[in-house]
Scaffold this motif. Structure first.
Motif, PDB file in Angstrom:
ATOM      1  N   THR A   1       6.260  -0.916   7.705  1.00 20.50           N
ATOM      2  CA  THR A   1       6.055   0.336   6.990  1.00 20.50           C
ATOM      3  C   THR A   1       7.397   1.034   6.831  1.00 20.50           C
ATOM      4  O   THR A   1       8.139   1.195   7.804  1.00 20.50           O
ATOM      5  CB  THR A   1       5.083   1.249   7.759  1.00 20.50           C
ATOM      6  N   GLU A   2       7.705   1.441   5.599  1.00 19.70           N
ATOM      7  CA  GLU A   2       8.942   2.164   5.302  1.00 19.70           C
ATOM      8  C   GLU A   2       8.600   3.601   4.925  1.00 19.70           C
ATOM      9  O   GLU A   2       7.833   3.836   3.988  1.00 19.70           O
ATOM     10  CB  GLU A   2       9.680   1.495   4.142  1.00 19.70           C
ATOM     11  N   LEU A   3       9.152   4.544   5.647  1.00 22.61           N
ATOM     12  CA  LEU A   3       8.957   5.952   5.324  1.00 22.61           C
ATOM     13  C   LEU A   3      10.004   6.388   4.313  1.00 22.61           C
ATOM     14  O   LEU A   3      11.184   6.046   4.433  1.00 22.61           O
ATOM     15  CB  LEU A   3       9.052   6.815   6.576  1.00 22.61           C
ATOM     16  N   ALA A   4       9.555   7.131   3.312  1.00 27.21           N
ATOM     17  CA  ALA A   4      10.477   7.640   2.296  1.00 27.21           C
ATOM     18  C   ALA A   4      11.402   8.685   2.907  1.00 27.21           C
ATOM     19  O   ALA A   4      11.081   9.330   3.913  1.00 27.21           O
ATOM     20  CB  ALA A   4       9.687   8.247   1.142  1.00 27.21           C
TER      21      ALA A   4
ATOM     22  N   SER B   1       2.048  11.636   1.665  1.00 24.47           N
ATOM     23  CA  SER B   1       2.597  12.581   0.692  1.00 24.47           C
ATOM     24  C   SER B   1       3.797  13.285   1.296  1.00 24.47           C
ATOM     25  O   SER B   1       3.931  13.400   2.527  1.00 24.47           O
ATOM     26  CB  SER B   1       1.542  13.617   0.300  1.00 24.47           C
ATOM     27  N   ASP B   2       4.676  13.779   0.418  1.00 26.07           N
ATOM     28  CA  ASP B   2       5.816  14.579   0.892  1.00 26.07           C
ATOM     29  C   ASP B   2       5.326  15.854   1.562  1.00 26.07           C
ATOM     30  O   ASP B   2       5.924  16.342   2.525  1.00 26.07           O
ATOM     31  CB  ASP B   2       6.739  14.926  -0.278  1.00 26.07           C
ATOM     32  N   GLU B   3       4.223  16.388   1.057  1.00 29.74           N
ATOM     33  CA  GLU B   3       3.680  17.632   1.613  1.00 29.74           C
ATOM     34  C   GLU B   3       3.345  17.480   3.088  1.00 29.74           C
ATOM     35  O   GLU B   3       3.551  18.387   3.893  1.00 29.74           O
ATOM     36  CB  GLU B   3       2.429  18.046   0.827  1.00 29.74           C
ATOM     37  N   ASN B   4       2.823  16.291   3.458  1.00 30.70           N
ATOM     38  CA  ASN B   4       2.458  16.038   4.852  1.00 30.70           C
ATOM     39  C   ASN B   4       3.534  15.257   5.613  1.00 30.70           C
ATOM     40  O   ASN B   4       3.294  14.809   6.731  1.00 30.70           O
ATOM     41  CB  ASN B   4       1.142  15.272   4.913  1.00 30.70           C
ATOM     42  N   CYS B   5       4.697  15.098   4.995  1.00 32.59           N
ATOM     43  CA  CYS B   5       5.851  14.440   5.645  1.00 32.59           C
ATOM     44  C   CYS B   5       5.546  13.009   6.078  1.00 32.59           C
ATOM     45  O   CYS B   5       6.100  12.528   7.066  1.00 32.59           O
ATOM     46  CB  CYS B   5       6.325  15.247   6.858  1.00 32.59           C
ATOM     47  N   ASN B   6       4.669  12.305   5.314  1.00 34.58           N
ATOM     48  CA  ASN B   6       4.296  10.944   5.709  1.00 34.58           C
ATOM     49  C   ASN B   6       4.184   9.985   4.524  1.00 34.58           C
ATOM     50  O   ASN B   6       3.421   9.022   4.575  1.00 34.58           O
ATOM     51  CB  ASN B   6       2.991  10.955   6.506  1.00 34.58           C
ATOM     52  N   ARG B   7       4.943  10.240   3.458  1.00 32.24           N
ATOM     53  CA  ARG B   7       4.915   9.315   2.320  1.00 32.24           C
ATOM     54  C   ARG B   7       5.578   8.006   2.732  1.00 32.24           C
ATOM     55  O   ARG B   7       6.707   8.004   3.223  1.00 32.24           O
ATOM     56  CB  ARG B   7       5.618   9.929   1.110  1.00 32.24           C
ATOM     57  N   ARG B   8       4.875   6.908   2.500  1.00 30.06           N
ATOM     58  CA  ARG B   8       5.333   5.626   3.045  1.00 30.06           C
ATOM     59  C   ARG B   8       4.786   4.468   2.222  1.00 30.06           C
ATOM     60  O   ARG B   8       3.791   4.606   1.512  1.00 30.06           O
ATOM     61  CB  ARG B   8       4.898   5.472   4.500  1.00 30.06           C
ATOM     62  N   VAL B   9       5.435   3.337   2.373  1.00 28.52           N
ATOM     63  CA  VAL B   9       4.985   2.091   1.774  1.00 28.52           C
ATOM     64  C   VAL B   9       4.697   1.104   2.904  1.00 28.52           C
ATOM     65  O   VAL B   9       5.551   0.871   3.761  1.00 28.52           O
ATOM     66  CB  VAL B   9       6.039   1.493   0.818  1.00 28.52           C
ATOM     67  N   ILE B  10       3.498   0.554   2.907  1.00 28.80           N
ATOM     68  CA  ILE B  10       3.120  -0.471   3.877  1.00 28.80           C
ATOM     69  C   ILE B  10       3.213  -1.817   3.185  1.00 28.80           C
ATOM     70  O   ILE B  10       2.637  -2.017   2.107  1.00 28.80           O
ATOM     71  CB  ILE B  10       1.692  -0.235   4.406  1.00 28.80           C
ATOM     72  N   ARG B  11       3.936  -2.747   3.779  1.00 27.32           N
ATOM     73  CA  ARG B  11       4.046  -4.103   3.240  1.00 27.32           C
ATOM     74  C   ARG B  11       3.400  -5.072   4.222  1.00 27.32           C
ATOM     75  O   ARG B  11       3.887  -5.269   5.332  1.00 27.32           O
ATOM     76  CB  ARG B  11       5.507  -4.455   2.972  1.00 27.32           C
ATOM     77  N   GLN B  12       2.296  -5.658   3.789  1.00 30.36           N
ATOM     78  CA  GLN B  12       1.536  -6.598   4.618  1.00 30.36           C
ATOM     79  C   GLN B  12       2.025  -8.019   4.319  1.00 30.36           C
ATOM     80  O   GLN B  12       1.835  -8.532   3.222  1.00 30.36           O
ATOM     81  CB  GLN B  12       0.043  -6.461   4.332  1.00 30.36           C
ATOM     82  N   LEU B  13       2.660  -8.648   5.299  1.00 29.47           N
ATOM     83  CA  LEU B  13       3.223  -9.983   5.125  1.00 29.47           C
ATOM     84  C   LEU B  13       2.285 -11.067   5.647  1.00 29.47           C
ATOM     85  O   LEU B  13       2.048 -12.071   4.983  1.00 29.47           O
ATOM     86  CB  LEU B  13       4.579 -10.081   5.830  1.00 29.47           C
TER      87      LEU B  13
ATOM     88  N   LEU C   1       0.863  -1.178   0.000  1.00 26.11           N
ATOM     89  CA  LEU C   1       0.000   0.000   0.000  1.00 26.11           C
ATOM     90  C   LEU C   1       0.897   1.225   0.000  1.00 26.11           C
ATOM     91  O   LEU C   1       1.807   1.335   0.829  1.00 26.11           O
ATOM     92  CB  LEU C   1      -0.909   0.020   1.231  1.00 26.11           C
ATOM     93  N   HIS C   2       0.649   2.164  -0.918  1.00 30.03           N
ATOM     94  CA  HIS C   2       1.415   3.408  -0.980  1.00 30.03           C
ATOM     95  C   HIS C   2       0.523   4.533  -0.465  1.00 30.03           C
ATOM     96  O   HIS C   2      -0.526   4.828  -1.044  1.00 30.03           O
ATOM     97  CB  HIS C   2       1.859   3.676  -2.412  1.00 30.03           C
ATOM     98  N   LEU C   3       0.943   5.143   0.629  1.00 29.43           N
ATOM     99  CA  LEU C   3       0.119   6.142   1.298  1.00 29.43           C
ATOM    100  C   LEU C   3       0.918   7.398   1.600  1.00 29.43           C
ATOM    101  O   LEU C   3       2.151   7.401   1.559  1.00 29.43           O
ATOM    102  CB  LEU C   3      -0.440   5.565   2.611  1.00 29.43           C
TER     103      LEU C   3
ATOM    104  N   ASN D   1      10.614  12.000   5.061  1.00 32.86           N
ATOM    105  CA  ASN D   1       9.302  11.856   5.690  1.00 32.86           C
ATOM    106  C   ASN D   1       9.476  11.263   7.093  1.00 32.86           C
ATOM    107  O   ASN D   1      10.307  10.366   7.293  1.00 32.86           O
ATOM    108  CB  ASN D   1       8.414  10.956   4.843  1.00 32.86           C
ATOM    109  N   VAL D   2       8.683  11.744   8.041  1.00 34.26           N
ATOM    110  CA  VAL D   2       8.939  11.405   9.443  1.00 34.26           C
ATOM    111  C   VAL D   2       7.702  10.978  10.231  1.00 34.26           C
ATOM    112  O   VAL D   2       7.823  10.405  11.312  1.00 34.26           O
ATOM    113  CB  VAL D   2       9.619  12.587  10.179  1.00 34.26           C
ATOM    114  N   TRP D   3       6.499  11.246   9.711  1.00 31.47           N
ATOM    115  CA  TRP D   3       5.280  10.955  10.472  1.00 31.47           C
ATOM    116  C   TRP D   3       4.698   9.598  10.077  1.00 31.47           C
ATOM    117  O   TRP D   3       4.620   9.260   8.899  1.00 31.47           O
ATOM    118  CB  TRP D   3       4.210  12.016  10.218  1.00 31.47           C
ATOM    119  N   ASN D   4       4.259   8.844  11.064  1.00 34.43           N
ATOM    120  CA  ASN D   4       3.478   7.635  10.791  1.00 34.43           C
ATOM    121  C   ASN D   4       2.142   7.700  11.524  1.00 34.43           C
ATOM    122  O   ASN D   4       2.034   8.277  12.606  1.00 34.43           O
ATOM    123  CB  ASN D   4       4.256   6.366  11.178  1.00 34.43           C
ATOM    124  N   THR D   5       1.129   7.122  10.881  1.00 35.31           N
ATOM    125  CA  THR D   5      -0.195   6.966  11.486  1.00 35.31           C
ATOM    126  C   THR D   5      -0.742   8.273  12.022  1.00 35.31           C
ATOM    127  O   THR D   5      -1.141   8.379  13.179  1.00 35.31           O
ATOM    128  CB  THR D   5      -0.167   5.890  12.599  1.00 35.31           C
ATOM    129  N   MET D   6      -0.762   9.274  11.189  1.00 32.55           N
ATOM    130  CA  MET D   6      -1.307  10.571  11.563  1.00 32.55           C
ATOM    131  C   MET D   6      -2.167  11.075  10.406  1.00 32.55           C
ATOM    132  O   MET D   6      -1.650  11.130   9.270  1.00 32.55           O
ATOM    133  CB  MET D   6      -0.185  11.552  11.885  1.00 32.55           C
TER     134      MET D   6
END
Length: 277
Positions: free
Chosen positions: A181-184, A153-165, A149-151, A187-192
């Motif tokens: 979850t890997e943050l690009a 944005s750079d604008e919100n500092c939370n661009r990330r890839v979620i890998r469900q195993l 899952l790609h969620l 980017n520094v925020w998760n789950t916000m």
């Protein structure tokens, strides 16, 4: 084995920094040649850090704690390797895991051992185990087979890839859901915006942090937020009443794992910024 007990949210909000860390932070998971296990009575989840060195390490049970003859007699197990290449042997079958590969071991698996391919670059097996009611097939899940899952944005500092195993879209399990979850970069925020899910608890394990970096893991009820400062390869136990969000001093990766009433990844109780304090 370390045992942690549940906590009422009313108690959680009066803890000081040391108290929060003592109850919810899990440190020193990876010690060369050792297996560390933390048993939380929050949904009876077990957190393991396994770092084989020169010899393999066997996953054994403590009958006085679990009341069973072998660890997965009434449990299932999820594993993600965050170190060098390694091998997991389950009832005579070997499964090779490179970094960020996963594995699901079903209830009834008896003999489980972990080894590193090269002691100069040892494997680090991060494991979660929940109670189980049915046996499902044991299988490895290479990172390339994860559901992505790609969620953000750079604008919100939370661009990330979620890998469900370990997820219903990838393989069947009783209640355990697990991935990372890997943050690009940048980017520094998760789950916000933040959320809770009363029907499931969660464990966050943060890694790929430089020694001088940290994550401020946010927790607590939405109107009673607190934080725990988390370093590389440390985990936070998150009860169902708590939000679980975070912001880092740089980008990072984290493993999330959940057990509880359902396996619906999007079953969340949102907490908008107006709800937070």
């Amino acid at each position: 084995m370390e045992i942690r007990h549940p906590m009422h949210p009313g108690h959680g909000k009066v803890l000081d920094t040391e108290g929060l860390r003592r109850e919810f932070l899990v440190q020193n998971l990876f010690v060369p040649g050792s297996l560390k296990m933390v048993y939380s009575h929050i949904d009876r989840i077990v957190i393991c850090g396994i770092m084989p060195f020169n010899e393999s390490l066997e996953l054994k049970t403590d009958r006085g704690v679990f009341g069973v003859d072998y660890f997965l007699e009434r449990r299932e197990l999820g594993v993600i390797n965050v170190g060098g290449p390694g091998t997991i042997r389950i009832d005579g079958t070997d499964y090779s895991l490179d970094c960020k590969d996963g594995l699901y071991a079903g209830m009834g698996s008896r003999e489980i051992s972990f080894s590193s391919r090269d002691s100069a670059d040892p494997a680090k097996f991060y494991c979660l185990s929940g109670t189980a009611h049915k046996r499902y097939d044991t299988q490895a899940v290479p990172r390339g087979k994860a559901r992505e899952l790609h969620l953000g944005s750079d604008e919100n500092c939370n661009r990330r890839v979620i890998r469900q195993l370990i997820h219903p879209a990838v393989l069947p399990s009783c209640q355990l859901v697990m991935g990372y979850t890997e943050l690009a970069k940048g980017n520094v925020w998760n789950t916000m915006p933040a959320h809770t899910h009363e029907r499931r608890m969660e464990v966050y394990f943060y890694f790929e942090l430089d020694p001088d970096q940290a994550v401020f893991h946010l927790m607590g009820e939405p109107r009673e937020t607190r934080h725990i400062l988390v370093r590389n390869e440390e985990a936070v136990i998150s009860p169902s009443w708590s939000i679980h969000s975070g912001v880092g001093t740089g980008n990072y990766t984290f493993i999330w794992g959940m057990v509880g009433e359902n396996q619906t990844f999007d079953d969340m109780d949102g907490a908008s910024m107006d709800d937070m304090a």
